[in-house]
Design a protein around this motif. Sequence first.
Motif, PDB file in Angstrom:
ATOM      1  N   THR A 166       0.823  -1.197   0.000  1.00 21.78           N
ATOM      2  CA  THR A 166       0.000   0.000   0.000  1.00 21.78           C
ATOM      3  C   THR A 166       0.862   1.253   0.000  1.00 21.78           C
ATOM      4  O   THR A 166       2.058   1.216   0.316  1.00 21.78           O
ATOM      5  CB  THR A 166      -0.918   0.021   1.234  1.00 21.78           C
ATOM      6  OG1 THR A 166      -0.106  -0.007   2.415  1.00 21.78           O
ATOM      7  CG2 THR A 166      -1.849  -1.183   1.237  1.00 21.78           C
ATOM      8  N   LEU A 167       0.258   2.362  -0.354  1.00 18.71           N
ATOM      9  CA  LEU A 167       0.942   3.646  -0.245  1.00 18.71           C
ATOM     10  C   LEU A 167       1.216   3.956   1.224  1.00 18.71           C
ATOM     11  O   LEU A 167       0.467   3.509   2.100  1.00 18.71           O
ATOM     12  CB  LEU A 167       0.077   4.747  -0.860  1.00 18.71           C
ATOM     13  CG  LEU A 167       0.000   4.747  -2.387  1.00 18.71           C
ATOM     14  CD1 LEU A 167      -1.185   5.586  -2.857  1.00 18.71           C
ATOM     15  CD2 LEU A 167       1.294   5.271  -2.997  1.00 18.71           C
ATOM     16  N   PRO A 168       2.269   4.708   1.524  1.00 23.92           N
ATOM     17  CA  PRO A 168       2.619   4.976   2.928  1.00 23.92           C
ATOM     18  C   PRO A 168       1.570   5.851   3.618  1.00 23.92           C
ATOM     19  O   PRO A 168       1.441   7.040   3.319  1.00 23.92           O
ATOM     20  CB  PRO A 168       3.968   5.688   2.821  1.00 23.92           C
ATOM     21  CG  PRO A 168       3.998   6.256   1.439  1.00 23.92           C
ATOM     22  CD  PRO A 168       3.224   5.313   0.588  1.00 23.92           C
ATOM     23  N   ALA A 169       0.828   5.251   4.554  1.00 18.30           N
ATOM     24  CA  ALA A 169      -0.295   5.943   5.193  1.00 18.30           C
ATOM     25  C   ALA A 169       0.154   7.191   5.941  1.00 18.30           C
ATOM     26  O   ALA A 169      -0.522   8.230   5.899  1.00 18.30           O
ATOM     27  CB  ALA A 169      -1.012   4.985   6.147  1.00 18.30           C
ATOM     28  N   GLY A 170       1.289   7.115   6.621  1.00 18.26           N
ATOM     29  CA  GLY A 170       1.753   8.272   7.378  1.00 18.26           C
ATOM     30  C   GLY A 170       2.053   9.456   6.494  1.00 18.26           C
ATOM     31  O   GLY A 170       1.690  10.604   6.827  1.00 18.26           O
ATOM     32  N   ARG A 202       7.673  12.208  -5.020  1.00 13.75           N
ATOM     33  CA  ARG A 202       8.895  11.723  -4.364  1.00 13.75           C
ATOM     34  C   ARG A 202       8.610  11.203  -2.961  1.00 13.75           C
ATOM     35  O   ARG A 202       9.205  10.221  -2.516  1.00 13.75           O
ATOM     36  CB  ARG A 202       9.946  12.838  -4.307  1.00 13.75           C
ATOM     37  CG  ARG A 202      10.701  13.064  -5.615  1.00 13.75           C
ATOM     38  CD  ARG A 202      11.947  13.898  -5.395  1.00 13.75           C
ATOM     39  NE  ARG A 202      11.633  15.238  -4.893  1.00 13.75           N
ATOM     40  CZ  ARG A 202      11.398  16.291  -5.667  1.00 13.75           C
ATOM     41  NH1 ARG A 202      11.408  16.153  -6.996  1.00 13.75           N
ATOM     42  NH2 ARG A 202      11.149  17.471  -5.132  1.00 13.75           N
ATOM     43  N   GLU A 203       7.697  11.863  -2.260  1.00 11.52           N
ATOM     44  CA  GLU A 203       7.349  11.424  -0.905  1.00 11.52           C
ATOM     45  C   GLU A 203       6.640  10.083  -0.909  1.00 11.52           C
ATOM     46  O   GLU A 203       6.806   9.276   0.012  1.00 11.52           O
ATOM     47  CB  GLU A 203       6.462  12.481  -0.219  1.00 11.52           C
ATOM     48  CG  GLU A 203       7.187  13.755   0.171  1.00 11.52           C
ATOM     49  CD  GLU A 203       8.224  13.502   1.247  1.00 11.52           C
ATOM     50  OE1 GLU A 203       7.864  12.906   2.288  1.00 11.52           O
ATOM     51  OE2 GLU A 203       9.409  13.863   1.029  1.00 11.52           O
ATOM     52  N   LEU A 204       5.840   9.831  -1.945  1.00  8.56           N
ATOM     53  CA  LEU A 204       5.002   8.623  -1.956  1.00  8.56           C
ATOM     54  C   LEU A 204       5.671   7.430  -2.616  1.00  8.56           C
ATOM     55  O   LEU A 204       5.270   6.293  -2.379  1.00  8.56           O
ATOM     56  CB  LEU A 204       3.674   8.920  -2.686  1.00  8.56           C
ATOM     57  CG  LEU A 204       2.769   9.964  -2.045  1.00  8.56           C
ATOM     58  CD1 LEU A 204       1.515  10.145  -2.887  1.00  8.56           C
ATOM     59  CD2 LEU A 204       2.392   9.559  -0.618  1.00  8.56           C
ATOM     60  N   MET A 205       6.683   7.680  -3.430  1.00 10.67           N
ATOM     61  CA  MET A 205       7.319   6.567  -4.138  1.00 10.67           C
ATOM     62  C   MET A 205       8.051   5.650  -3.160  1.00 10.67           C
ATOM     63  O   MET A 205       8.638   6.095  -2.191  1.00 10.67           O
ATOM     64  CB  MET A 205       8.293   7.095  -5.192  1.00 10.67           C
ATOM     65  CG  MET A 205       7.613   7.566  -6.460  1.00 10.67           C
ATOM     66  SD  MET A 205       8.767   8.285  -7.646  1.00 10.67           S
ATOM     67  CE  MET A 205       9.860   6.932  -7.953  1.00 10.67           C
ATOM     68  N   PRO A 206       8.036   4.338  -3.443  1.00 15.58           N
ATOM     69  CA  PRO A 206       8.756   3.397  -2.581  1.00 15.58           C
ATOM     70  C   PRO A 206      10.263   3.618  -2.667  1.00 15.58           C
ATOM     71  O   PRO A 206      10.776   4.130  -3.654  1.00 15.58           O
ATOM     72  CB  PRO A 206       8.355   2.038  -3.155  1.00 15.58           C
ATOM     73  CG  PRO A 206       7.959   2.292  -4.566  1.00 15.58           C
ATOM     74  CD  PRO A 206       7.343   3.664  -4.567  1.00 15.58           C
TER      75      PRO A 206
END
Length: 384
Positions: A343-347, A380-384
């Motif tokens: 999943t996408l990073p919830a925080g 950039r913040e959401l990419m793994p």
Amino acid sequence: MTEDWRHGGFGLYLHWPFCAAKCPYCDFNSHVSAQIDQARWARAYLAEIDRIAAETGDRILNTVFFGGGTPSLMDPDLVQAILDRIRSRWRLANDLEITLEANPTSIDAGRFRAYSEAGVNRISMGMQALNDADLKRLGRMHSAAEGRRAFDIARRHFDRVSFDLIYARQDQDLTAWEAELREAVAMAVDHFSLYQLTIEEGTAFGARAAAGKLRGLPDDDLSADMYLKTQEICDSVGLPAYEVSNHARPGAECHHNLVYWRYGDYAGIGPGAHGRLTLGGQRHATEAPKSPALWLDMVERGCGELPRMALPRDEQAVEFLLFGLRLSEGIDPLRYAALAGETLPAGKIEDLTAMGLLRQTDDRIAATAQGRAVLNGIIRELMP
């Protein structure tokens, strides 16, 4: 996941690589040629359509896009032959969109009538500016008056007409851009592509900039103000941004570009054309050689495509994120999770939402208007 492309649909892109002249800002695969054997090009396009259709002929085709280059330099008979072959090879969507890119210098009423009779139902015009001084500086071959006349001709023959404008040009201030954009929206257009001038390596502008000879470009603050003013004006007249650089009245969005941004499948035919094709449960990246002569030679030897590259799931997820967050509608996080395997990073999503850069509903995550202005940072913040 193997049929993920169905969320975005299936489109066909045909690249016509020729222009009457090369614009100094352009980094597209375009070439100037004194002679073009359009009969030979017709045979090549038809052969490639047959080859791609043999792999994908069970699908419904949603969109066709003639891009370039300057496709309005194509003989209408060539466009007719291509569309006739397409109709014979695929089942067509009831609302099939067929777009052709045009420059004002290559427009006349007879040619546009013939394109319309062939089945083209949408025109995208490379207007770029509405004053003669800037058109000359951008290397355009038409005047502002010719651009307006071309738009009027197009509107007589097509229900859907879009045009492009470039802003953040040399010596352009905010007042001048606002006046130009207000003039443009008064032309009863229902779709705009509004791009900030970017200086690309390998272009004439790129070489001038590297030599310190491209003066008068706005700084980052002025460019940002122009972007915000663009959103403000377009929102006020019912042309909201449905994508970072594209504005439309509701229902007038470019369906072909939505295939890209919704991460559907699309076949690319022509020199330098790219594609994404899911075959046998695996999505592939496709690419053709940029050289028109090499592409023709390869087609005549059986295939105008370079070796395909299978896309791993994590790369598909990144592409889905890059494309989908450009849209005001955003993305389905469950679709991302199916592609990425996580999943996408919830925080981070919560932090970006609290900052006013993202908005969440039960089934979508989207960048806000404020967020689209800094979209690269969000991604950039959401990419793994």
